[in-house]
Structure formats: structure tokens, C-alpha cells
Design a protein around this motif. Structure first.
Motif, mmCIF file in Angstrom:
data_model
loop_
_atom_site.group_PDB
_atom_site.id
_atom_site.type_symbol
_atom_site.label_atom_id
_atom_site.label_comp_id
_atom_site.label_asym_id
_atom_site.label_seq_id
_atom_site.Cartn_x
_atom_site.Cartn_y
_atom_site.Cartn_z
ATOM 1 N N GLU A 197 44.739 31.674 41.661
ATOM 2 C CA GLU A 197 45.446 32.950 41.463
ATOM 3 C C GLU A 197 44.425 33.966 40.978
ATOM 4 O O GLU A 197 44.226 34.146 39.767
ATOM 5 C CB GLU A 197 46.589 32.764 40.459
ATOM 6 C CG GLU A 197 47.626 31.737 40.907
ATOM 7 C CD GLU A 197 48.781 31.585 39.924
ATOM 8 O OE1 GLU A 197 49.191 32.607 39.326
ATOM 9 O OE2 GLU A 197 49.260 30.450 39.741
ATOM 10 N N LYS A 198 43.770 34.638 41.911
ATOM 11 C CA LYS A 198 42.607 35.479 41.620
ATOM 12 C C LYS A 198 42.887 36.559 40.581
ATOM 13 O O LYS A 198 42.142 36.717 39.611
ATOM 14 C CB LYS A 198 42.105 36.123 42.910
ATOM 15 C CG LYS A 198 40.825 36.920 42.715
ATOM 16 C CD LYS A 198 40.314 37.489 44.031
ATOM 17 C CE LYS A 198 39.046 38.296 43.799
ATOM 18 N NZ LYS A 198 38.524 38.873 45.061
ATOM 19 N N GLU A 199 43.970 37.320 40.762
ATOM 20 C CA GLU A 199 44.245 38.443 39.859
ATOM 21 C C GLU A 199 44.470 37.975 38.430
ATOM 22 O O GLU A 199 43.921 38.530 37.475
ATOM 23 C CB GLU A 199 45.466 39.225 40.360
ATOM 24 C CG GLU A 199 45.732 40.498 39.579
ATOM 25 C CD GLU A 199 46.876 41.311 40.156
ATOM 26 O OE1 GLU A 199 47.483 42.088 39.403
ATOM 27 O OE2 GLU A 199 47.176 41.154 41.358
ATOM 28 N N LEU A 200 45.278 36.935 38.279
ATOM 29 C CA LEU A 200 45.530 36.395 36.950
ATOM 30 C C LEU A 200 44.247 35.854 36.341
ATOM 31 O O LEU A 200 43.947 36.098 35.162
ATOM 32 C CB LEU A 200 46.589 35.298 37.013
ATOM 33 C CG LEU A 200 46.834 34.522 35.715
ATOM 34 C CD1 LEU A 200 47.302 35.454 34.608
ATOM 35 C CD2 LEU A 200 47.846 33.391 35.943
ATOM 36 N N GLY A 201 43.467 35.117 37.125
ATOM 37 C CA GLY A 201 42.224 34.547 36.621
ATOM 38 C C GLY A 201 41.263 35.600 36.122
ATOM 39 O O GLY A 201 40.612 35.434 35.083
ATOM 40 N N GLU A 202 41.167 36.725 36.835
ATOM 41 C CA GLU A 202 40.260 37.798 36.414
ATOM 42 C C GLU A 202 40.710 38.422 35.092
ATOM 43 O O GLU A 202 39.883 38.748 34.242
ATOM 44 C CB GLU A 202 40.177 38.862 37.515
ATOM 45 C CG GLU A 202 39.388 38.378 38.730
ATOM 46 C CD GLU A 202 39.377 39.376 39.870
ATOM 47 O OE1 GLU A 202 40.205 40.326 39.839
ATOM 48 O OE2 GLU A 202 38.553 39.217 40.788
#
Length: 393
Positions: free
Chosen positions: A376-381
């Protein structure tokens, strides 16, 4: 009862009185974030103690798990000192190539020259015996000199051979995420597990991989002797994961054919096999098991799962009901850790939960955040930015 990987971790600490995440990871082949979770569980449950800066030991509680038997570190662990003549896996091959892109090797003498085999003991492995579940299991990893030769074989020969598109483990550009994506939003999912995957692969099967590349029988046998031990794929060798995919190709093709005939999706991540469809698929389990077992592998029936209807469906540890997601419980627990670190500070948080001597806590937190970002790219960032503020990065 401790898990097998937890026993492996304890055996390493018992032998070396330190924790080297990357060395342990090479042996147990699990994601770094999961490895760190395992170490924390062992620490919290009083199996490990911190004896000072970067020094650790196992407790009496750990020794009750028959730790004495873990100290049988091979058997054969010999490396010859060759002054400055150190072989490196990135040594460039300057000879001829076959049409399939692999080096043209016509004799055992040529292999000896390319890999400088006169300088090493090809049976140079270190390992230990685990007594687990009433059985003794040898975990083996090659010595440094042999490992460099194996990495050369991996990069110059094995990785030139494509694996089936259904195989997602140990393949560049594929992952647990690509494996799970195939099964998103399916009504039914069946997961099978292959028992003792690497040890089930024998030297004769590895020889066949090299024979199929048109190497002679003597050459195939010689290369196979460098990547197997005691007639099996050793779990800690860098060549073993990719070789397992190549040996399993015929099974993959058989299972793909079964899937096509029954309008199913099929993928495999190492020893985890998954079928999915928008109709009932229970009926294919027996036939799938027969295809697998005809090739000499055994299905662990205790780990066969059928997921139906609107219940949560998981593939390689990821939720696939509507899209690929990290399980909510995992994210919730991680957010809680971040919250307490921000509110009370890292040191006070660790004292509060009894982890004041925590091992590589910063790496542990970043490892989890990068794992979340992969899925989950957005959450991870967002989580990574919060960690940057906590640790002053």
C-alpha cells in the motif's frame, strides 16, 4: 512450542553470541520484517538476553528446548586460505556462449578453471541439527568460498533460464504482491502447501536441469555437485531458490493445464500453491495433489485451505477480497507502536513494554514500514515520514 525458524534463530545466537539479521535471513529465507518479529517474540518471552552492546545470549529457558543438539556445526566446514586469490561471483565469463545464452562448458576441466575449484572444498558447509517435532533436521549453508561459486552459477547460468509465469517466488520483478494480485476478488480460493520443499528436490532432478541446457552428463553432474549437498538442495545455498523453480517447471505446467481446463487462476510462491475462480473449485484439489505427488513432492494436507463466500480471503499473507491489502490487524498494531513512540519517545516506550534492550528497533520499524509501502504505497510513505520524524532521519 517454538516454531522451527525461532529455533534456528536461537541456535545462531547460542553459537555466535550476536544477532546478524542478514546472516540469519540467508539461512531461513523469510522476509526481514518477519525475522525481526520473530526475534522480538523470543526477546519478550525471555529466550534471549542482552549481555551488553551487540552481545546476546540464550537463556536457560531456551536451553530447555534441547539446545545442546544445535551445536553440531558441521561436520565439514573447511576453507583453504588462498592468499589474495579470492574468487568473486561477478567474475566475468570471457568464453563462448550457447544459443540459449548460457556459458559453453564442454568439460569438467573447464568448470574447474572457470570457478577455480582447486582452491576450495566443495563440501564446505556449516550447519546445525534442529530437534523439532520429534524429528532431527539439518540446516545447511555453504562456506563463503563455495557460496561465491554458487552465486556465479546463479547469475551466469540459472537466471538465463526463464521460469513459468505462474511462479512468483525468487524471481526478479515478482513478489508476494504480484502473486496475490492474480486472485483478487475471486469467489473461491484454494491454497495448498508442499511439505519439505527444498529437501524434496534431489540431485538427479538438478542434473536434469543442466542436461536440458545441453550440457554433457559429466558437466551436469559436476555443476550439480556444487549446488547440492547429501543429494538434496541445501536451504541456505543462493542457488536453491531459483533451482527449485526450474525443477518444479513441469509441475507448474501440469497445474496450469489443470487450471485452464477448469477456468481457474493458478500461481505458486515457493511452496505455496494457490487456485482461485468465481465458481466452485473444491473438485480440483485431489487432481492437483496427484500432479504434485507424481513428481515426487508431498502435499501437507494439514495446511490445505478453502476460502469461500464473503469471508476474508488471504494469499501469501495478504488480503485479496477487493484489492491486495495488508491485514488490518498488522497495520493497527504498527500504528500503535508509532503513536506511543511519538507520544512518549522511543526509549520510554521500549521501557514501558519491557524492551529497553531491544535489538535493531529502528531497522525493525523501518522494515515494517517498507513492507507496508510495497503493498500500500501511499500509506507506507506516510508511515515512513512519521518514522523519519521519530528517529530524526
Amino acid at each position: 512450542m517454538l516454531k522451527a525458524n525461532e529455533l534456528i534463530i536461537l541456535s545462531y545466537i547460542n553459537k555466535f553470541q550476536r544477532i546478524d539479521l542478514y546472516e540469519i535471513q540467508k539461512t531461513i529465507n523469510e522476509p526481514l520484517v518477519q525475522l525481526m518479529d520473530s526475534i522480538y517474540r523470543l526477546y519478550e518471552n525471555k529466550y534471549i538476553v542482552n549481555d551488553g552492546i551487540d552481545k546476546f545470549s540464550v537463556t536457560e529457558k531456551a536451553k530447555e528446548e534441547n539446545i545442546g543438539s544445535w551445536n553440531i556445526w558441521t561436520l565439514k566446514y573447511k576453507e583453504k586460505n588462498i592468499n589474495n586469490n579470492v574468487f568473486k561471483y561477478n567474475k566475468k565469463y570471457t568464453g563462448e556462449f550457447c544459443d540459449n545464452g548460457v556459458p559453453k562448458i564442454s568439460s569438467v576441466h573447464q568448470i574447474n578453471d572457470i570457478l577455480e575449484l582447486n582452491h576450495i572444498d566443495i563440501e564446505s558447509y556449516h550447519g546445525f541439527v534442529l530437534s523439532y517435532g520429534g524429528k532431527n533436521r539439518m540446516i545447511l549453508a555453504p562456506g563463503l568460498n563455495l557460496k561465491e561459486r554458487q552465486k556465479w552459477i546463479l547469475h551466469n547460468i540459472l537466471e538465463k533460464i526463464p521460469v513459468e509465469d505462474c511462479a512468483h517466488g525468487f524471481v526478479k520483478g515478482r513478489s508476494i504482491k504480484t502473486n496475490a494480485e492474480v486472485h483478487v476478488n475471486k469467489k473461491e480460493i484454494v491454497c495448498l502447501d508442499i511439505k519439505d520443499f527444498f529437501p524434496s528436490i534431489k540431485r538427479v532432478q538438478v542434473e536434469n536441469v543442466f542436461l536440458e541446457l545441453n550440457y554433457s552428463e559429466e558437466v551436469a553432474k559436476k555443476i550439480s555437485s556444487l549446488v547440492t549437498y547429501n543429494d538434496e538442495l541445501p536451504q541456505g545455498a543462493p542457488t536453491s531458490p531459483y533451482l527449485s523453480n526450474l525443477v518444479f517447471r513441469n509441475v507448474d505446467m501440469g497445474l496450469k493445464k489443470l487450471a485452464k481446463e477448469n477456468d481457474l487462476e493458478y500461481t505458486r510462491y515457493a511452496d505455496d500453491i494457490t487456485f482461485s475462480a468465481n465458481h466452485s473449485i473444491d473438485n480440483i484439489i485431489k487432481e492437483a495433489e496427484e500432479i504434485i505427488e507424481r513428481a515426487g513432492f508431498i502435499v501437507n494436507e494439514d495446511k490445505t485451505h478453502i476460502m469461500k463466500d464473503n469471508y476474508r480471503k488471504m494469499v501469501t499473507g495478504l488480503v485479496v477480497n477487493h484489492k491486495v491489502r495488508i491485514p488490518s490487524a498488522y497495520k493497527k498494531k504498527f500504528r500503535q507502536e508509532i503513536y506511543y513512540c511519538k507520544k512518549y519517545g522511543v526509549s520510554q516506550h521500549l521501557r514501558a513494554i519491557g524492551r529497553e534492550n531491544a535489538v535493531n528497533f529502528q531497522e525493525y520499524m523501518y522494515g515494517k514500514a517498507y513492507y507496508i509501502k510495497m503493498i500500500e504505497k501511499e500509506l507506507g510513505e506516510k508511515l515512513l515520514l512519521q518514522l523519519d520524524s521519530i528517529f530524526g532521519v
